[in-house]
Design a protein around this motif. Structure first.
Motif, PDB file in Angstrom:
ATOM      1  N   LEU A 208       0.833  -1.194   0.000  1.00 15.66           N
ATOM      2  CA  LEU A 208       0.000   0.000   0.000  1.00 15.66           C
ATOM      3  C   LEU A 208       0.879   1.261   0.000  1.00 15.66           C
ATOM      4  O   LEU A 208       0.954   2.000   0.976  1.00 15.66           O
ATOM      5  CB  LEU A 208      -0.934  -0.006   1.214  1.00 15.66           C
ATOM      6  N   LEU A 209       1.555   1.461  -1.147  1.00 14.09           N
ATOM      7  CA  LEU A 209       2.595   2.493  -1.220  1.00 14.09           C
ATOM      8  C   LEU A 209       2.367   3.519  -2.317  1.00 14.09           C
ATOM      9  O   LEU A 209       3.065   4.532  -2.365  1.00 14.09           O
ATOM     10  CB  LEU A 209       3.959   1.834  -1.438  1.00 14.09           C
ATOM     11  N   GLY A 210       1.425   3.278  -3.217  1.00 15.93           N
ATOM     12  CA  GLY A 210       1.230   4.203  -4.330  1.00 15.93           C
ATOM     13  C   GLY A 210       2.389   4.134  -5.300  1.00 15.93           C
ATOM     14  O   GLY A 210       3.015   3.079  -5.476  1.00 15.93           O
ATOM     15  N   PRO A 211       2.746   5.249  -5.945  1.00 14.84           N
ATOM     16  CA  PRO A 211       3.839   5.244  -6.926  1.00 14.84           C
ATOM     17  C   PRO A 211       5.179   4.880  -6.284  1.00 14.84           C
ATOM     18  O   PRO A 211       5.343   4.960  -5.063  1.00 14.84           O
ATOM     19  CB  PRO A 211       3.848   6.686  -7.439  1.00 14.84           C
ATOM     20  N   GLU A 212       6.117   4.470  -7.104  1.00 12.11           N
ATOM     21  CA  GLU A 212       7.459   4.161  -6.603  1.00 12.11           C
ATOM     22  C   GLU A 212       8.074   5.397  -5.943  1.00 12.11           C
ATOM     23  O   GLU A 212       7.820   6.531  -6.346  1.00 12.11           O
ATOM     24  CB  GLU A 212       8.361   3.696  -7.750  1.00 12.11           C
ATOM     25  N   GLY A 213       8.909   5.144  -4.936  1.00 12.76           N
ATOM     26  CA  GLY A 213       9.600   6.253  -4.275  1.00 12.76           C
ATOM     27  C   GLY A 213       8.946   6.699  -2.980  1.00 12.76           C
ATOM     28  O   GLY A 213       9.351   7.703  -2.394  1.00 12.76           O
ATOM     29  N   TRP A 214       7.951   5.957  -2.527  1.00 11.09           N
ATOM     30  CA  TRP A 214       7.294   6.301  -1.267  1.00 11.09           C
ATOM     31  C   TRP A 214       7.377   5.122  -0.309  1.00 11.09           C
ATOM     32  O   TRP A 214       7.453   3.974  -0.722  1.00 11.09           O
ATOM     33  CB  TRP A 214       5.823   6.648  -1.506  1.00 11.09           C
ATOM     34  N   ARG A 215       7.366   5.425   0.988  1.00  9.52           N
ATOM     35  CA  ARG A 215       7.347   4.375   2.001  1.00  9.52           C
ATOM     36  C   ARG A 215       6.226   4.663   2.999  1.00  9.52           C
ATOM     37  O   ARG A 215       5.845   5.825   3.210  1.00  9.52           O
ATOM     38  CB  ARG A 215       8.693   4.276   2.735  1.00  9.52           C
ATOM     39  N   TYR A 231      -2.866   5.757   8.757  1.00 10.46           N
ATOM     40  CA  TYR A 231      -1.815   5.452   7.800  1.00 10.46           C
ATOM     41  C   TYR A 231      -1.069   6.738   7.473  1.00 10.46           C
ATOM     42  O   TYR A 231      -1.653   7.826   7.461  1.00 10.46           O
ATOM     43  CB  TYR A 231      -2.368   4.887   6.483  1.00 10.46           C
ATOM     44  N   ALA A 232       0.230   6.610   7.174  1.00 12.57           N
ATOM     45  CA  ALA A 232       1.008   7.778   6.741  1.00 12.57           C
ATOM     46  C   ALA A 232       2.093   7.327   5.782  1.00 12.57           C
ATOM     47  O   ALA A 232       2.585   6.191   5.856  1.00 12.57           O
ATOM     48  CB  ALA A 232       1.627   8.493   7.946  1.00 12.57           C
ATOM     49  N   TRP A 233       2.463   8.227   4.858  1.00 12.61           N
ATOM     50  CA  TRP A 233       3.488   7.949   3.856  1.00 12.61           C
ATOM     51  C   TRP A 233       4.452   9.129   3.770  1.00 12.61           C
ATOM     52  O   TRP A 233       4.094  10.272   4.086  1.00 12.61           O
ATOM     53  CB  TRP A 233       2.859   7.743   2.476  1.00 12.61           C
ATOM     54  N   ALA A 234       5.666   8.823   3.322  1.00 14.02           N
ATOM     55  CA  ALA A 234       6.662   9.871   3.136  1.00 14.02           C
ATOM     56  C   ALA A 234       7.515   9.523   1.919  1.00 14.02           C
ATOM     57  O   ALA A 234       7.740   8.332   1.634  1.00 14.02           O
ATOM     58  CB  ALA A 234       7.546  10.010   4.377  1.00 14.02           C
ATOM     59  N   PRO A 235       7.989  10.534   1.186  1.00 11.65           N
ATOM     60  CA  PRO A 235       8.862  10.257   0.034  1.00 11.65           C
ATOM     61  C   PRO A 235      10.248   9.854   0.501  1.00 11.65           C
ATOM     62  O   PRO A 235      10.677  10.200   1.608  1.00 11.65           O
ATOM     63  CB  PRO A 235       8.879  11.598  -0.703  1.00 11.65           C
ATOM     64  N   GLU A 236      10.947   9.120  -0.335  1.00  8.57           N
ATOM     65  CA  GLU A 236      12.324   8.750  -0.011  1.00  8.57           C
ATOM     66  C   GLU A 236      13.155   8.728  -1.281  1.00  8.57           C
ATOM     67  O   GLU A 236      12.625   8.720  -2.398  1.00  8.57           O
ATOM     68  CB  GLU A 236      12.361   7.384   0.673  1.00  8.57           C
ATOM     69  N   GLY A 237      14.487   8.764  -1.091  1.00  9.20           N
ATOM     70  CA  GLY A 237      15.398   8.663  -2.225  1.00  9.20           C
ATOM     71  C   GLY A 237      15.283   9.800  -3.215  1.00  9.20           C
ATOM     72  O   GLY A 237      15.444   9.600  -4.422  1.00  9.20           O
ATOM     73  N   GLY A 238      15.019  11.002  -2.734  1.00  6.52           N
ATOM     74  CA  GLY A 238      14.945  12.149  -3.632  1.00  6.52           C
ATOM     75  C   GLY A 238      13.608  12.332  -4.324  1.00  6.52           C
ATOM     76  O   GLY A 238      13.440  13.243  -5.142  1.00  6.52           O
ATOM     77  N   THR A 239      12.623  11.472  -4.027  1.00  2.11           N
ATOM     78  CA  THR A 239      11.292  11.621  -4.610  1.00  2.11           C
ATOM     79  C   THR A 239      10.649  12.915  -4.127  1.00  2.11           C
ATOM     80  O   THR A 239      10.710  13.251  -2.941  1.00  2.11           O
ATOM     81  CB  THR A 239      10.397  10.433  -4.221  1.00  2.11           C
ATOM     82  N   GLU A 240      10.058  13.661  -5.048  1.00  2.00           N
ATOM     83  CA  GLU A 240       9.404  14.912  -4.679  1.00  2.00           C
ATOM     84  C   GLU A 240       8.068  14.632  -4.013  1.00  2.00           C
ATOM     85  O   GLU A 240       7.394  13.646  -4.310  1.00  2.00           O
ATOM     86  CB  GLU A 240       9.194  15.787  -5.914  1.00  2.00           C
ATOM     87  N   GLY A 241       7.670  15.524  -3.126  1.00  2.00           N
ATOM     88  CA  GLY A 241       6.385  15.388  -2.456  1.00  2.00           C
ATOM     89  C   GLY A 241       6.512  15.585  -0.963  1.00  2.00           C
ATOM     90  O   GLY A 241       7.620  15.599  -0.410  1.00  2.00           O
ATOM     91  N   GLU A 242       5.369  15.791  -0.310  1.00  2.00           N
ATOM     92  CA  GLU A 242       5.324  15.998   1.131  1.00  2.00           C
ATOM     93  C   GLU A 242       4.631  14.822   1.808  1.00  2.00           C
ATOM     94  O   GLU A 242       3.708  14.225   1.256  1.00  2.00           O
ATOM     95  CB  GLU A 242       4.571  17.290   1.457  1.00  2.00           C
ATOM     96  N   ALA A 243       5.083  14.514   3.011  1.00  2.00           N
ATOM     97  CA  ALA A 243       4.476  13.437   3.774  1.00  2.00           C
ATOM     98  C   ALA A 243       3.001  13.739   4.020  1.00  2.00           C
ATOM     99  O   ALA A 243       2.600  14.899   4.161  1.00  2.00           O
ATOM    100  CB  ALA A 243       5.206  13.259   5.101  1.00  2.00           C
ATOM    101  N   PHE A 244       2.195  12.687   4.058  1.00  2.00           N
ATOM    102  CA  PHE A 244       0.764  12.863   4.315  1.00  2.00           C
ATOM    103  C   PHE A 244       0.222  11.580   4.935  1.00  2.00           C
ATOM    104  O   PHE A 244       0.908  10.550   4.985  1.00  2.00           O
ATOM    105  CB  PHE A 244       0.004  13.195   3.028  1.00  2.00           C
ATOM    106  N   GLY A 245      -1.012  11.637   5.386  1.00  2.00           N
ATOM    107  CA  GLY A 245      -1.609  10.452   5.988  1.00  2.00           C
ATOM    108  C   GLY A 245      -3.117  10.540   6.039  1.00  2.00           C
ATOM    109  O   GLY A 245      -3.708  11.593   5.751  1.00  2.00           O
TER     110      GLY A 245
END
Length: 327
Positions: A208-215, A231-245
């Motif tokens: 349950l991660l959506g597009p690649e680059g999120w955890r 639930y909450a998600w955050a970008p990783e590895g230089g992926t653009e975007g802001e954490a949300f939940g």
């Protein structure tokens, strides 16, 4: 969509629904005369039916209950009047209470279902006869026209082989009304496994991660009626975007079959949606259906414009790979 016409005639005191399907008459007949098939479309999206008695013979009785997403219930009963095998049946349809008795103040309606061949398949003609104009107007005011249309428009998927119906379509998004959207996806895997993947955090974190680059940074769920989740998600590895939940509450839980919950974006004043998840297994594959209720059309369109469907497809494809690896 199967429904081609639905009209009322105040002079004849009738409501008539016509639906055309790409399937032979015998297949359409089975859909209406086998309770497990009929359950899949008799209630409109968000109000699935359960048949507790099913004696479709003259003099027999058929009882059903439709369960709303917030725990509401609407019950009905057919007194079977006539059956012409493979062609038609006639019933007296009544609103009933939990005791099985007809409810005061609600009309009983004679309904005739007729099944005929067409050049492209078959046609259902359903004529409902009322005893008074007041009864007709009462049922229309209860939403019978739109409810019948939404219910019978589910026939296509019921009549089709699930694999054939879903082949190459991925995650499908259908706008049902100003407030309702239906998401559907065929998952290669059993209903039990797909349910577990939606209710066990150790599995959810893997797909349950959506597009690649999120955890997934938070996955907390109590899958019982009244239980909460976060639930909450955050970008990783230089992926653009802001954490949300998201956070919410489970309103209705029928293990491995259905779960209805609220969904609210954490830390915002955005209105919550109502998410109605249902699962149906056939021949080793599971049809996942999610009916989302938005507060209004503007909110619906704003959410759809975010690319929600693409993100869900990425997650569902990952879920299929997870289930295949565990098989």
């Amino acid at each position: 969509m199967p429904v081609t016409d639905i009209t009322t005639d105040p002079e004849a005191l009738t409501m008539t629904l016509v639906a055309d399907v790409d399937a032979p008459v015998d297949r359409l007949w089975r859909a209406f005369t086998q309770p497990r098939q009929l359950e899949r479309f008799w209630g409109p999206p968000g109000w699935p039916a359960r048949f507790t008695a099913f004696d479709l013979r003259p003099g027999g009785r058929v009882d059903y209950a439709m369960a709303g997403p917030r725990g509401e219930s609407s019950r009905g009963s057919w007194e079977v009047l006539n059956v012409t095998e493979g062609e038609s049946f006639e019933v007296l349809d009544s609103f009933i209470g939990e005791d099985g008795e007809a409810l005061d103040g609600f009309p009983a309606m004679r309904m005739v279902f007729t099944f005929t061949p067409t050049a492209d398949g078959s046609r259902l003609t359903n004529v409902t006869y009322f005893t008074s104009l007041e009864s007709l107007e009462q049922v229309v005011a209860m939403g019978a026209l739109e409810g019948s249309r939404l219910a019978m428009n589910q026939l296509d998927v019921v009549l089709s082989d699930l694999r054939e119906y879903a082949r190459g379509k991925g995650t499908r998004t259908e706008v049902l009304t100003d407030q309702h959207v239906r998401i559907s996806r065929l998952i290669e895997g059993s209903q039990d496994l797909v349910w577990r993947a939606h209710t066990e955090p150790e599995l959810m974190r893997q797909w349950l991660l959506g597009p690649e680059g999120w955890r997934m940074t938070v996955c907390e769920i109590d899958p019982i009626a009244g239980g909460s989740y976060r639930y909450a998600w955050a970008p990783e590895g230089g992926t653009e975007g802001e954490a949300f939940g998201f956070d919410g509450e489970a309103l209705l839980v029928e293990p491995i079959r259905r779960m209805v919950s609220t969904e609210h974006m954490t830390g915002t004043d955005f209105p919550a949606t109502l998410n109605d998840l249902s699962l149906y297994e056939e021949d080793g594959v599971t049809l996942l259906t999610l009916v989302i209720e938005y507060p209004d059309a503007a909110t619906r369109d704003t959410v759809l414009a975010t690319g929600m469907t693409d993100g869900m497809e990425a997650s569902y494809a990952r879920l299929e790979r997870l289930l295949a690896a565990s098989a």
